[in-house]
Design a protein around this motif. Structure first.
Motif, mmCIF file in Angstrom:
data_model
loop_
_atom_site.group_PDB
_atom_site.id
_atom_site.type_symbol
_atom_site.label_atom_id
_atom_site.label_comp_id
_atom_site.label_asym_id
_atom_site.label_seq_id
_atom_site.Cartn_x
_atom_site.Cartn_y
_atom_site.Cartn_z
ATOM 1 N N ILE A 97 -48.733 39.741 -46.808
ATOM 2 C CA ILE A 97 -48.391 38.979 -45.658
ATOM 3 C C ILE A 97 -50.097 38.957 -45.090
ATOM 4 C CG2 ILE A 97 -47.463 38.640 -43.269
ATOM 5 C CD1 ILE A 97 -45.069 39.742 -44.413
ATOM 6 N N LEU A 98 -50.391 40.235 -44.858
ATOM 7 C CA LEU A 98 -51.870 40.146 -44.365
ATOM 8 C C LEU A 98 -53.004 39.659 -45.191
ATOM 9 C CD1 LEU A 98 -52.152 44.073 -42.643
ATOM 10 C CD2 LEU A 98 -52.411 41.656 -41.705
ATOM 11 N N ASN A 99 -52.572 39.683 -46.446
ATOM 12 C CA ASN A 99 -53.571 39.013 -47.226
ATOM 13 C C ASN A 99 -53.600 37.440 -47.262
ATOM 14 O OD1 ASN A 99 -55.571 38.974 -49.467
ATOM 15 N ND2 ASN A 99 -53.809 38.170 -50.745
ATOM 16 N N ASP A 100 -52.188 36.862 -47.052
ATOM 17 C CA ASP A 100 -52.235 35.666 -47.107
ATOM 18 C C ASP A 100 -52.620 34.979 -45.569
ATOM 19 O OD1 ASP A 100 -51.004 35.526 -49.591
ATOM 20 O OD2 ASP A 100 -49.035 34.508 -48.753
ATOM 21 N N ILE A 101 -52.375 35.704 -44.598
ATOM 22 C CA ILE A 101 -52.762 35.270 -43.150
ATOM 23 C C ILE A 101 -54.337 35.369 -43.095
ATOM 24 C CG2 ILE A 101 -50.611 35.400 -42.326
ATOM 25 C CD1 ILE A 101 -51.378 37.917 -40.661
ATOM 26 N N SER A 102 -54.867 36.263 -43.712
ATOM 27 C CA SER A 102 -56.306 36.576 -43.630
ATOM 28 C C SER A 102 -57.271 35.418 -44.178
ATOM 29 C CB SER A 102 -56.757 37.929 -44.158
ATOM 30 O OG SER A 102 -56.098 38.939 -43.533
ATOM 31 N N SER A 103 -56.620 34.879 -45.090
ATOM 32 C CA SER A 103 -57.312 33.603 -45.966
ATOM 33 C C SER A 103 -57.504 32.540 -45.043
ATOM 34 C CB SER A 103 -56.303 33.279 -47.201
ATOM 35 O OG SER A 103 -55.234 32.630 -46.723
ATOM 36 N N ASP A 104 -56.912 32.308 -43.877
ATOM 37 C CA ASP A 104 -57.274 31.162 -43.091
ATOM 38 C C ASP A 104 -57.461 31.729 -41.677
ATOM 39 O OD1 ASP A 104 -57.499 28.736 -41.816
ATOM 40 O OD2 ASP A 104 -55.382 27.972 -42.264
ATOM 41 N N PRO A 105 -58.557 31.881 -41.225
ATOM 42 C CA PRO A 105 -58.684 32.293 -39.972
ATOM 43 C C PRO A 105 -58.101 31.554 -38.810
ATOM 44 C CG PRO A 105 -60.781 31.631 -40.669
ATOM 45 C CD PRO A 105 -59.744 31.570 -41.908
ATOM 46 N N GLU A 106 -57.849 30.025 -39.057
ATOM 47 C CA GLU A 106 -57.343 29.177 -38.100
ATOM 48 C C GLU A 106 -55.762 28.954 -38.230
ATOM 49 O OE1 GLU A 106 -59.410 27.199 -35.886
ATOM 50 O OE2 GLU A 106 -60.584 29.086 -36.737
ATOM 51 N N VAL A 107 -55.299 29.899 -39.010
ATOM 52 C CA VAL A 107 -53.801 29.699 -39.205
ATOM 53 C C VAL A 107 -52.902 29.837 -37.892
ATOM 54 C CG1 VAL A 107 -53.142 32.076 -39.664
ATOM 55 C CG2 VAL A 107 -51.742 30.478 -40.556
ATOM 56 N N MET A 108 -52.144 28.827 -37.825
ATOM 57 C CA MET A 108 -51.293 28.624 -36.464
ATOM 58 C C MET A 108 -49.902 29.054 -36.828
ATOM 59 S SD MET A 108 -52.973 27.162 -34.215
ATOM 60 C CE MET A 108 -51.880 26.222 -32.917
ATOM 61 N N ILE A 109 -48.947 29.527 -35.837
ATOM 62 C CA ILE A 109 -47.359 29.741 -36.008
ATOM 63 C C ILE A 109 -46.970 28.484 -36.140
ATOM 64 C CG2 ILE A 109 -45.537 30.868 -34.783
ATOM 65 C CD1 ILE A 109 -47.273 32.878 -33.804
ATOM 66 N N MET A 110 -46.428 28.140 -37.199
ATOM 67 C CA MET A 110 -45.709 26.885 -37.712
ATOM 68 C C MET A 110 -44.221 27.425 -37.732
ATOM 69 S SD MET A 110 -48.074 24.549 -37.670
ATOM 70 C CE MET A 110 -47.283 23.107 -38.913
ATOM 71 N N LEU A 111 -43.290 26.350 -38.074
ATOM 72 C CA LEU A 111 -42.035 26.536 -38.294
ATOM 73 C C LEU A 111 -41.595 27.122 -39.572
ATOM 74 C CD1 LEU A 111 -40.646 23.204 -36.926
ATOM 75 C CD2 LEU A 111 -40.141 25.347 -35.893
ATOM 76 N N LEU A 112 -40.894 28.374 -39.617
ATOM 77 C CA LEU A 112 -40.694 29.212 -40.973
ATOM 78 C C LEU A 112 -39.251 28.870 -41.477
ATOM 79 C CD1 LEU A 112 -42.559 32.638 -40.161
ATOM 80 C CD2 LEU A 112 -43.354 30.808 -41.810
ATOM 81 N N ASN A 113 -38.475 28.097 -40.907
ATOM 82 C CA ASN A 113 -37.200 28.082 -41.359
ATOM 83 C C ASN A 113 -36.798 26.869 -42.059
ATOM 84 O OD1 ASN A 113 -36.498 30.650 -39.779
ATOM 85 N ND2 ASN A 113 -36.620 29.429 -38.035
ATOM 86 N N ILE A 114 -37.769 26.687 -43.129
ATOM 87 C CA ILE A 114 -37.389 25.421 -44.050
ATOM 88 C C ILE A 114 -36.676 25.534 -45.164
ATOM 89 C CG2 ILE A 114 -38.723 23.431 -45.227
ATOM 90 C CD1 ILE A 114 -39.388 23.373 -42.309
ATOM 91 N N ASN A 115 -36.504 26.811 -45.612
ATOM 92 C CA ASN A 115 -35.606 27.019 -46.807
ATOM 93 C C ASN A 115 -34.200 27.411 -46.506
ATOM 94 O OD1 ASN A 115 -37.269 26.130 -48.869
ATOM 95 N ND2 ASN A 115 -38.784 28.083 -48.357
ATOM 96 N N ALA A 116 -33.521 27.344 -47.404
ATOM 97 C CA ALA A 116 -31.947 27.818 -47.248
ATOM 98 C C ALA A 116 -32.057 29.393 -46.695
ATOM 99 C CB ALA A 116 -31.197 27.539 -48.386
#
Length: 354
Positions: A97-116
């Motif tokens: 998770i840290l690796n993914d969010i570190s790849s974009d310093p501008e990342v925002m908290i978006m909706l995470l409940n798109i999948n079943a």
């Protein structure tokens, strides 16, 4: 309407592919699977890219690790078999998770409940971990501190696996006795984690304290601000936000701007002011793809979020004041038009354009 973003189940299997037609029967099935919203195709908004906070590969692998790890912690036989791999697998989830969010310093908290979501606890634990790590990163914690914070947030609700599902999923109001039973998950979690090899002791305290509040109104001990560990304060915000923006058997999901209003009712009394300001600066109050109604009667779709002022995004105007579809949609930047505000949102358990 046709689907613009594929939908997976917990195992990563595609339930609905891109371009699938959304019939009333399919919509009903998706709703039963716990989906709060889907992205639909629209020629006028097809240039909009909705970026996920973490990759779908990271999410599916994390959910599998969480499921295995949680079961190991409650099953002595599985625990014996998996020791000392439990702590290692949770560490791996946090690292990815840290690796993914570190790849974009501008990342925002978006909706995470798109999948079943067939297993609420696993999804909730993962979401809270993602939100908390993002907030901790903005705050400036070291890699080591983020790692402990990540494990603590991932396991904050582990005690719920000891609460009967009949109580956790009860659609009606809980009795006083049932509510007291729910509150025990904090103590169960602490006891499960405090002596677990490979799990930081602070993670046990996160499980114990994430429902404590600054003014002493929380549980299990009703302690006040100086006694609550700062990691638990971060998790309290992320935990409340994810719970509010996820639909449950007993209520519909709130959209981010509604959830933020609820959280701000506890600003400085239940939740730390500084932490709330960091949270507000990073949450996409009106997520990309959401259909909004403006104060001047125009209606359109959010296409871009300004990180400086998230409540004033750029809107792709699709409908005029009379509700008629425009032949030539155009973008309206609310940052440049201070007299216009977002007055409403179209639907709750609805679709997002992309």
């Amino acid at each position: 309407m046709r689907l613009a973003k594929k939908i997976h189940n917990d195992e990563g299997v595609v339930l609905l592919a891109i371009d699938s037609e959304l019939t009333s029967g399919i919509i009903r099935k998706l709703h039963n699977h716990g989906l709060d919203y889907v992205y639909i195709q629209d020629a006028d908004t097809e240039d909009i890219v909705v970026k996920d906070i973490i990759t779908s590969e990271t999410r599916h692998k994390a959910l599998q690790e969480i499921q295995t790890g949680f079961r190991s912690l409650i099953d002595p036989q599985a625990q014996k078999k998996n020791y000392p791999l439990i702590g290692r697998s949770f560490s791996g989830v946090v690292d990815s998770i840290l690796n993914d969010i570190s790849s974009d310093p501008e990342v925002m908290i978006m909706l995470l409940n798109i999948n079943a979501k067939d297993q609420y606890l696993y999804h909730h634990s993962l979401n809270v971990c993602i939100y908390t790590l993002l907030l901790g990163k903005v705050h400036g914690y070291s890699t080591e501190e983020l790692h402990v914070l990540g494990i603590g947030s991932l396991l904050h609700d582990i005690g719920k696996i000891k609460i009967p599902n009949s109580i956790l999923s009860k659609p009606e109001r809980l009795t006083d006795m049932e509510y007291e039973e729910i509150k025990l998950h904090t103590e169960y979690g602490y006891k499960m984690l405090k002596d677990e090899p490979g799990i930081p002791l602070l993670a046990a305290h996160c499980a114990y304290q994430h429902h404590e509040r600054l003014n002493g109104s929380g549980y299990p001990r009703g302690i006040k601000e100086p006694e609550i560990h700062e990691y638990a304060k971060w998790i309290a915000i992320a935990d409340s936000y994810d719970a509010l923006t996820t639909s449950r058997v007993y209520r519909s999901a709130l959209l981010p701007h509604q959830a933020l209003e609820v959280l701000y009712a506890g600003y400085g009394t239940m939740y730390d002011k500084y932490m709330m300001e960091i949270f507000k600066s990073r949450v996409a109050i009106y997520p990309i793809g959401l259909t909004v109604i403006l104060s001047n009667g125009l209606k359109g779709v959010v296409v871009h979020i300004h990180k400086s002022i998230t409540q004033r995004p750029i809107i792709r105007i699709l409908y005029n004041e009379a509700g008629e579809r425009l032949d030539s949609p155009y973008d309206l930047d609310l940052l440049a038009h201070h007299s216009i505000v977002i007055a409403g949102v179209e639907g709750l358990n609805t679709h997002m354009h992309t």
